[in-house]
Each structure stands twice: as C-alpha cells, then as structure tokens.
Write a protein that holds these residues in place. Structure first.
Motif, PDB file in Angstrom:
ATOM      1  N   VAL A   5      49.462  -3.153  18.726  1.00 19.65           N
ATOM      2  CA  VAL A   5      48.546  -2.532  19.696  1.00 19.65           C
ATOM      3  C   VAL A   5      49.108  -2.658  21.109  1.00 19.65           C
ATOM      4  CG1 VAL A   5      46.308  -2.819  20.831  1.00 19.65           C
ATOM      5  CG2 VAL A   5      46.432  -2.670  18.348  1.00 19.65           C
ATOM      6  N   VAL A   6      49.619  -3.828  21.443  1.00 20.17           N
ATOM      7  CA  VAL A   6      50.189  -4.033  22.777  1.00 20.17           C
ATOM      8  C   VAL A   6      51.376  -3.107  23.007  1.00 20.17           C
ATOM      9  CG1 VAL A   6      51.436  -5.687  24.220  1.00 20.17           C
ATOM     10  CG2 VAL A   6      49.369  -6.396  23.017  1.00 20.17           C
ATOM     11  N   LEU A   7      52.288  -3.061  22.056  1.00 18.13           N
ATOM     12  CA  LEU A   7      53.492  -2.242  22.230  1.00 18.13           C
ATOM     13  C   LEU A   7      53.161  -0.751  22.217  1.00 18.13           C
ATOM     14  CD1 LEU A   7      56.051  -4.232  20.052  1.00 18.13           C
ATOM     15  CD2 LEU A   7      55.812  -4.215  22.531  1.00 18.13           C
ATOM     16  N   SER A   8      52.243  -0.353  21.360  1.00 12.86           N
ATOM     17  CA  SER A   8      51.852   1.052  21.321  1.00 12.86           C
ATOM     18  C   SER A   8      51.167   1.473  22.615  1.00 12.86           C
ATOM     19  CB  SER A   8      50.922   1.296  20.126  1.00 12.86           C
ATOM     20  OG  SER A   8      50.478   2.639  20.104  1.00 12.86           O
ATOM     21  N   MET A  12      55.784  15.808  18.175  1.00 11.55           N
ATOM     22  CA  MET A  12      55.617  15.673  16.738  1.00 11.55           C
ATOM     23  C   MET A  12      56.728  14.867  16.088  1.00 11.55           C
ATOM     24  SD  MET A  12      53.056  16.643  14.956  1.00 11.55           S
ATOM     25  CE  MET A  12      53.834  16.810  13.359  1.00 11.55           C
ATOM     26  N   ASP A  13      57.772  14.542  16.816  1.00 11.72           N
ATOM     27  CA  ASP A  13      58.838  13.719  16.264  1.00 11.72           C
ATOM     28  C   ASP A  13      58.339  12.297  16.044  1.00 11.72           C
ATOM     29  OD1 ASP A  13      60.777  15.721  16.167  1.00 11.72           O
ATOM     30  OD2 ASP A  13      61.295  15.424  18.272  1.00 11.72           O
ATOM     31  N   ALA A  14      58.925  11.622  15.074  1.00 13.82           N
ATOM     32  CA  ALA A  14      58.474  10.274  14.719  1.00 13.82           C
ATOM     33  C   ALA A  14      58.534   9.321  15.902  1.00 13.82           C
ATOM     34  CB  ALA A  14      59.320   9.739  13.565  1.00 13.82           C
ATOM     35  N   GLU A  15      59.578   9.449  16.732  1.00 13.94           N
ATOM     36  CA  GLU A  15      59.746   8.542  17.869  1.00 13.94           C
ATOM     37  C   GLU A  15      58.590   8.632  18.854  1.00 13.94           C
ATOM     38  OE1 GLU A  15      63.747   9.476  16.187  1.00 13.94           O
ATOM     39  OE2 GLU A  15      61.937  10.588  16.693  1.00 13.94           O
ATOM     40  N   SER A  16      57.933   9.777  18.909  1.00 10.62           N
ATOM     41  CA  SER A  16      56.802   9.956  19.818  1.00 10.62           C
ATOM     42  C   SER A  16      55.470   9.790  19.096  1.00 10.62           C
ATOM     43  CB  SER A  16      56.860  11.351  20.470  1.00 10.62           C
ATOM     44  OG  SER A  16      58.085  11.563  21.118  1.00 10.62           O
ATOM     45  N   PHE A  17      55.291  10.509  17.998  1.00 14.35           N
ATOM     46  CA  PHE A  17      54.007  10.524  17.301  1.00 14.35           C
ATOM     47  C   PHE A  17      53.662   9.159  16.712  1.00 14.35           C
ATOM     48  CE2 PHE A  17      51.079  11.383  13.840  1.00 14.35           C
ATOM     49  CZ  PHE A  17      50.262  12.378  14.340  1.00 14.35           C
ATOM     50  N   ASP A  18      54.637   8.505  16.087  1.00 13.14           N
ATOM     51  CA  ASP A  18      54.353   7.258  15.372  1.00 13.14           C
ATOM     52  C   ASP A  18      54.327   6.033  16.277  1.00 13.14           C
ATOM     53  OD1 ASP A  18      54.293   8.826  13.161  1.00 13.14           O
ATOM     54  OD2 ASP A  18      56.211   8.149  12.332  1.00 13.14           O
ATOM     55  N   ASN A  19      54.845   6.141  17.493  1.00 12.27           N
ATOM     56  CA  ASN A  19      54.905   4.983  18.379  1.00 12.27           C
ATOM     57  C   ASN A  19      53.859   5.006  19.484  1.00 12.27           C
ATOM     58  OD1 ASN A  19      57.103   3.958  16.965  1.00 12.27           O
ATOM     59  ND2 ASN A  19      58.590   5.017  18.251  1.00 12.27           N
ATOM     60  N   GLY A  33      49.558   5.840  20.562  1.00 14.17           N
ATOM     61  CA  GLY A  33      48.224   5.895  19.985  1.00 14.17           C
ATOM     62  C   GLY A  33      48.014   4.881  18.880  1.00 14.17           C
ATOM     63  N   PRO A  34      47.147   5.204  17.910  1.00 10.55           N
ATOM     64  CA  PRO A  34      46.791   4.228  16.865  1.00 10.55           C
ATOM     65  C   PRO A  34      47.737   4.209  15.672  1.00 10.55           C
ATOM     66  CG  PRO A  34      45.480   6.204  16.603  1.00 10.55           C
ATOM     67  CD  PRO A  34      46.337   6.435  17.812  1.00 10.55           C
ATOM     68  N   VAL A  35      48.743   5.071  15.640  1.00  9.35           N
ATOM     69  CA  VAL A  35      49.568   5.187  14.429  1.00  9.35           C
ATOM     70  C   VAL A  35      50.417   3.942  14.193  1.00  9.35           C
ATOM     71  CG1 VAL A  35      51.351   6.531  13.259  1.00  9.35           C
ATOM     72  CG2 VAL A  35      49.621   7.694  14.623  1.00  9.35           C
ATOM     73  N   LEU A  36      51.049   3.424  15.249  1.00  8.08           N
ATOM     74  CA  LEU A  36      51.927   2.261  15.077  1.00  8.08           C
ATOM     75  C   LEU A  36      51.188   1.062  14.492  1.00  8.08           C
ATOM     76  CD1 LEU A  36      54.746   1.027  15.459  1.00  8.08           C
ATOM     77  CD2 LEU A  36      54.059   0.374  17.777  1.00  8.08           C
ATOM     78  N   PRO A  37      50.037   0.619  15.054  1.00 12.55           N
ATOM     79  CA  PRO A  37      49.348  -0.519  14.426  1.00 12.55           C
ATOM     80  C   PRO A  37      48.823  -0.204  13.033  1.00 12.55           C
ATOM     81  CG  PRO A  37      48.084   0.363  16.286  1.00 12.55           C
ATOM     82  CD  PRO A  37      49.422   0.988  16.344  1.00 12.55           C
ATOM     83  N   ALA A  38      48.341   1.028  12.802  1.00 10.53           N
ATOM     84  CA  ALA A  38      47.823   1.371  11.477  1.00 10.53           C
ATOM     85  C   ALA A  38      48.933   1.363  10.429  1.00 10.53           C
ATOM     86  CB  ALA A  38      47.141   2.738  11.523  1.00 10.53           C
ATOM     87  N   LEU A  39      50.084   1.933  10.774  1.00 11.81           N
ATOM     88  CA  LEU A  39      51.216   1.948   9.839  1.00 11.81           C
ATOM     89  C   LEU A  39      51.726   0.539   9.577  1.00 11.81           C
ATOM     90  CD1 LEU A  39      53.226   3.620   8.191  1.00 11.81           C
ATOM     91  CD2 LEU A  39      54.615   3.873  10.257  1.00 11.81           C
ATOM     92  N   ALA A  40      51.776  -0.291  10.622  1.00 15.44           N
ATOM     93  CA  ALA A  40      52.237  -1.666  10.454  1.00 15.44           C
ATOM     94  C   ALA A  40      51.277  -2.463   9.567  1.00 15.44           C
ATOM     95  CB  ALA A  40      52.370  -2.332  11.821  1.00 15.44           C
ATOM     96  N   LEU A  41      49.976  -2.280   9.748  1.00 22.99           N
ATOM     97  CA  LEU A  41      49.008  -2.979   8.905  1.00 22.99           C
ATOM     98  C   LEU A  41      49.134  -2.550   7.446  1.00 22.99           C
ATOM     99  CD1 LEU A  41      45.784  -2.981  11.122  1.00 22.99           C
ATOM    100  CD2 LEU A  41      47.102  -4.976  10.400  1.00 22.99           C
ATOM    101  N   ALA A  76      43.743  13.829  17.661  1.00 21.49           N
ATOM    102  CA  ALA A  76      42.968  13.937  16.424  1.00 21.49           C
ATOM    103  C   ALA A  76      43.858  13.702  15.203  1.00 21.49           C
ATOM    104  CB  ALA A  76      42.302  15.307  16.348  1.00 21.49           C
ATOM    105  N   MET A  77      45.072  14.232  15.249  1.00 27.45           N
ATOM    106  CA  MET A  77      46.004  14.025  14.141  1.00 27.45           C
ATOM    107  C   MET A  77      46.355  12.557  13.992  1.00 27.45           C
ATOM    108  SD  MET A  77      48.525  17.286  14.759  1.00 27.45           S
ATOM    109  CE  MET A  77      49.667  16.849  13.446  1.00 27.45           C
ATOM    110  N   GLN A  78      46.573  11.874  15.109  1.00 26.21           N
ATOM    111  CA  GLN A  78      46.917  10.453  15.046  1.00 26.21           C
ATOM    112  C   GLN A  78      45.770   9.629  14.471  1.00 26.21           C
ATOM    113  OE1 GLN A  78      48.185   9.834  19.189  1.00 26.21           O
ATOM    114  NE2 GLN A  78      50.241   9.433  18.422  1.00 26.21           N
ATOM    115  N   TRP A  79      44.549   9.913  14.895  1.00 28.59           N
ATOM    116  CA  TRP A  79      43.411   9.151  14.384  1.00 28.59           C
ATOM    117  C   TRP A  79      43.143   9.469  12.917  1.00 28.59           C
ATOM    118  CZ3 TRP A  79      41.611   4.889  16.280  1.00 28.59           C
ATOM    119  CH2 TRP A  79      41.741   4.632  17.640  1.00 28.59           C
ATOM    120  N   THR A  80      43.375  10.708  12.518  1.00 27.47           N
ATOM    121  CA  THR A  80      43.244  11.049  11.096  1.00 27.47           C
ATOM    122  C   THR A  80      44.270  10.285  10.259  1.00 27.47           C
ATOM    123  OG1 THR A  80      42.437  13.275  11.632  1.00 27.47           O
ATOM    124  CG2 THR A  80      43.308  12.927   9.417  1.00 27.47           C
ATOM    125  N   GLY A  81      45.515  10.295  10.714  1.00 29.99           N
ATOM    126  CA  GLY A  81      46.549   9.548  10.009  1.00 29.99           C
ATOM    127  C   GLY A  81      46.270   8.060   9.993  1.00 29.99           C
TER     128      GLY A  81
END
Length: 323
Positions: free
Chosen positions: A141-144, A163-170, A172-180, A294-299
């Motif tokens: 959460v801190v890093l994201s 939409m690239d992984a380096e931007s989308f996944d790092n 918003g909420p995607v990084l902590p959700a994916l890590a969990l 919205a896409m990030q929160w859905t993912g």
C-alpha cells in the motif's frame, strides 16, 4: 542507614512492558529477519520513488515546463529498474514470506510443538497469517500510493501506456491485492507440500503463471468502446490517452474489414478497392483512461476474493489435518 540498604537490596526493577506480547510476540520474533527485510525494502523503495520524482520535477523545471515542450527523454534506466522491482515485489513476497510461513514449521516440527501448548492450532495459524498479510499489505500500500503520487501527474510524459503492467499493476489497489493473493497462494502451497524449498519453487512458478495470465485478463476488466471517424480524417486529440484494442476499416452500412484491407500496391488500385467495398470509415475499439480506476478496483476485488478463498482453505484444512 541499614533501612536504606535493606530497601535498596530488596527492591526489584519493574519489568518493561512489551508493546506486543504473547503469541503475537512469538510470531514476530520467529519471523523478525523476514519482516525486517520487508521493512527495509519498503523504506528504500520509498526513498527511491521520492528521489526520482524530485529529479523529474527538476528536469521539467529546467526545460521550462509547462510553457515549453518537455524533453524527449524525461526518465532514465532507473525508472525501468524501479517499475521492474515493484512488479516483482508480489512474487518476492509470495516466495520468501508466504511459502515458508507454515512449510518451515511443518518441516522442522515447530508447528506440532506450538500447537500442543496452551495455544490452539487455529489461533496460532491466524496469528501467523495475520502478521504475514499485514506486512504484505502495509508494504505494498505504501509503495503503490507513492508510485501513484509520482506517476499520475506525469503519465503523459512517460513512454508507457496506462494499460501496461508497469503502470496499471503498480498504481492504485492492484499492487497490494496481487501481492496478497500470491502470498496467500504461497502459504497454501507451503501447507500442502510441507517442505520449504519445494514450496518456494512451486510458488515461484505459480506466481509467474498468474502474472502472465493477469496480463491477458487486464484488458477484459471493463467494456470497450468503439469510435468511428472518416477514413482520411485525424483521430481527435481526446483519444491521446486511450488504449487501442483493435482497428478496422468500415463501409457506410457498418460492415467492417480488417485494417489491411485494400492495401494495394498502387494508389489507383487502392482507390478502386475502397470504392468497390464502399469503405469510407476508420473504426477503433478502445479503452478510455477514465476507466482505469474502475478496472483496477474490479481486478483488485477478484484478487481479494481469491485471497479470501485460499485463506479459508488453509484454515479449514489445518483444523482437520495436522500441520
């Protein structure tokens, strides 16, 4: 004088109360090296992000932004190193924090020792999972949040799409959700295999497979839009930040043809082909930048649901079989 000496000799120092006691203290002490490494990695990456953002601001100020155009190269290789590290962080946490969490205790026999004491098996397991997930969540959460704070105002100056992984996944909420999710998968694999090294290897392979599949799922997290404009026209500037999924050429009645249709060798032959098929429009299927949140929160919701399912399985299995 004797009274003073007696009081001094019989007086006992008041023990210092720990902030964390009991089972939580035991879990923290057992995994203190790993947790300290996670803390150090979080602090160093945070400093790195703040430093790089400051460098970018200095570069843009020296170039006269926003009054003048920005330099063609606003970030160097360090930006690539940072995004690569952030993208790898969920895998690292899954392999080195999640996989050995229970597997190490099962392999060394400490799980049986701990669960035969006054602490129940479920309480012991919940304490370990709680601290593991808390460390993962806080770090990501801190890093994201810091990377989002840096990336959002300057995204149009960077070469990568949102939409690239380096931007989308790092961001918003995607990084902590994916890590969990990956950490929970690592714990689950460790519980099933009961050996540290095999659990770490399988977790690494699984995490890489999940991140590969996630790249394919990403574009399906929101409905796409279609925009039609004249064949010889220019795409409006409002689509500069849109992510193009596909492109066609089409006739006035809505029939679509592949983008390379009528790509003839001569202009005369090309015009004849376009006239024959009645092609007058360019058609683009796209995702808009406004859909990103919205896409990030859905993912993130999908990943968190997977985390809950894996955690429930671990707790359910541990209640019925020895660890």
């Amino acid at each position: 004088m004797s009274t003073t000496l007696t009081e001094a000799s019989t007086g006992r120092a008041t023990p210092r109360r720990r902030v964390v006691r009991g089972l939580n203290w035991l879990v923290l002490r057992q995994h203190r090296a790993t947790l300290l490494c996670v803390l150090a990695l979080t602090v160093l990456c945070s400093i790195w992000i703040v430093y790089q953002r400051a460098q970018l601001i200095d570069l843009l100020d020296a170039a006269g932004r926003p009054g003048k155009d920005a330099p063609s190269q606003v970030v160097g290789r360090q930006y690539g190193y940072l995004t690569t590290l952030l993208s790898a962080l969920p895998v690292v946490l899954a392999v080195f924090l999640g996989a050995p969490l229970i597997a190490a205790d099962s392999e060394q026999g400490t799980a049986q020792l701990a669960t035969t004491q006054s602490v129940t098996r479920r309480r012991w397991l919940v304490a370990k999972l709680g601290w593991c997930f808390a460390a993962t969540l806080v770090s990501c959460v801190v890093l994201s949040a810091l990377f989002t704070w840096w990336w959002t105002p300057y995204r149009s100056l960077l070469s990568l799409s949102w939409m690239d992984a380096e931007s989308f996944d790092n961001t918003g909420p995607v990084l902590p959700a994916l890590a969990l999710f990956l950490t929970a998968a690592g714990v689950t694999i460790g519980v099933l295999l009961r050996r540290v090294l095999p659990a770490m290897v399988v977790t690494f392979v699984f995490a890489v497979a999940v991140e590969t599949a996630w790249g394919l799922i990403r574009t399906h997290l929101a409905p796409s839009h279609v925009f039609t404009y004249p064949l010889d026209g220019e795409l409006p500037a409002r689509f500069d930040e849109s992510y193009e999924l596909d492109r066609w050429v089409g006739s006035a009645d809505g029939t679509l043809y592949g983008w390379g249709t009528c790509a003839e060798a001569t202009e005369k032959a090309q015009d004849a082909c376009l006239s024959e098929k009645g092609i007058v429009n360019s058609v683009m299927e796209y995702l808009d930048y406004d859909q990103m949140a919205a896409m990030q929160w859905t993912g993130a919701g999908i990943l968190l649901a997977g985390t809950a399912a894996l955690t429930a399985f671990v707790v359910w299995r541990s209640a019925r079989r020895p660890l």
